[in-house]
Structure formats: C-alpha cells, structure tokens
Design a protein around this motif. Sequence first.
Motif, PDB file in Angstrom:
ATOM      1  N   GLY A 125       0.826  -1.210   0.000  1.00  0.00           N
ATOM      2  CA  GLY A 125       0.000   0.000   0.000  1.00  0.00           C
ATOM      3  C   GLY A 125       0.860   1.259   0.000  1.00  0.00           C
ATOM      4  N   LEU A 126       1.912   1.245   0.789  1.00  0.00           N
ATOM      5  CA  LEU A 126       2.847   2.375   0.807  1.00  0.00           C
ATOM      6  C   LEU A 126       3.533   2.534  -0.540  1.00  0.00           C
ATOM      7  N   GLU A 127       3.981   1.416  -1.116  1.00  0.00           N
ATOM      8  CA  GLU A 127       4.646   1.472  -2.424  1.00  0.00           C
ATOM      9  C   GLU A 127       3.726   2.053  -3.491  1.00  0.00           C
ATOM     10  N   LYS A 128       2.483   1.604  -3.502  1.00  0.00           N
ATOM     11  CA  LYS A 128       1.520   2.106  -4.489  1.00  0.00           C
ATOM     12  C   LYS A 128       1.271   3.598  -4.290  1.00  0.00           C
ATOM     13  N   ALA A 129       1.145   4.019  -3.029  1.00  0.00           N
ATOM     14  CA  ALA A 129       0.857   5.434  -2.741  1.00  0.00           C
ATOM     15  C   ALA A 129       2.061   6.325  -3.034  1.00  0.00           C
ATOM     16  N   LEU A 130       3.247   5.846  -2.716  1.00  0.00           N
ATOM     17  CA  LEU A 130       4.448   6.665  -2.900  1.00  0.00           C
ATOM     18  C   LEU A 130       5.037   6.562  -4.299  1.00  0.00           C
ATOM     19  N   GLY A 131       4.758   5.470  -4.988  1.00  0.00           N
ATOM     20  CA  GLY A 131       5.269   5.289  -6.335  1.00  0.00           C
ATOM     21  C   GLY A 131       6.674   4.728  -6.379  1.00  0.00           C
ATOM     22  N   PHE A 132       7.169   4.180  -5.259  1.00  0.00           N
ATOM     23  CA  PHE A 132       8.472   3.509  -5.266  1.00  0.00           C
ATOM     24  C   PHE A 132       8.516   2.434  -4.191  1.00  0.00           C
ATOM     25  N   ARG A 133       9.462   1.540  -4.331  1.00  0.00           N
ATOM     26  CA  ARG A 133       9.585   0.399  -3.407  1.00  0.00           C
ATOM     27  C   ARG A 133      10.078   0.868  -2.043  1.00  0.00           C
ATOM     28  N   VAL A 134       9.429   0.376  -0.981  1.00  0.00           N
ATOM     29  CA  VAL A 134       9.800   0.800   0.375  1.00  0.00           C
ATOM     30  C   VAL A 134      10.477  -0.304   1.160  1.00  0.00           C
ATOM     31  N   ALA A 135      10.347  -1.544   0.764  1.00  0.00           N
ATOM     32  CA  ALA A 135      10.962  -2.636   1.535  1.00  0.00           C
ATOM     33  C   ALA A 135      11.770  -3.548   0.660  1.00  0.00           C
TER      34      ALA A 135
END
Length: 60
Positions: free
Chosen positions: A50-60
């Motif tokens: 969900g964070l990746e989709k919202a931010l537009g980049f990989r978070v983990a």
Amino acid sequence: MNCIPHNDFAAGFIAGWQTVNGRNSSIPPIPAKPYVPEFKTPFLVGIELGLEKALGFRVA
C-alpha cells in the motif's frame, strides 16, 4: 483483544495507502496477495505494498 488483523492482506494494503493519502482518499484496486515471507505477516506485506503504491516507489 488483538486489534491488528495479522492475516488480512487487504486491511494492510488499505492502511498503507491511507497512511500516505489520508483516510478519506479513494482506495485503488487491491492487488492479489503475493508470497508472504516466513518472518512477515500478510498484514505487514499489505502495508508495504500500500505504501509502495501510494508513494510510487519500493519501500521494503
């Protein structure tokens, strides 16, 4: 009482999305649940996606 839905991928995705975009934002289509590594829960994987989709980049 356990308040975190550890096995609910969709709830995690929504929580991750809303962390960035706010609780009143419209939710995009929820992707299919991917592979969940042994040391993570479906909820945590959902938050990450969900964070990746919202931010537009990989978070983990």
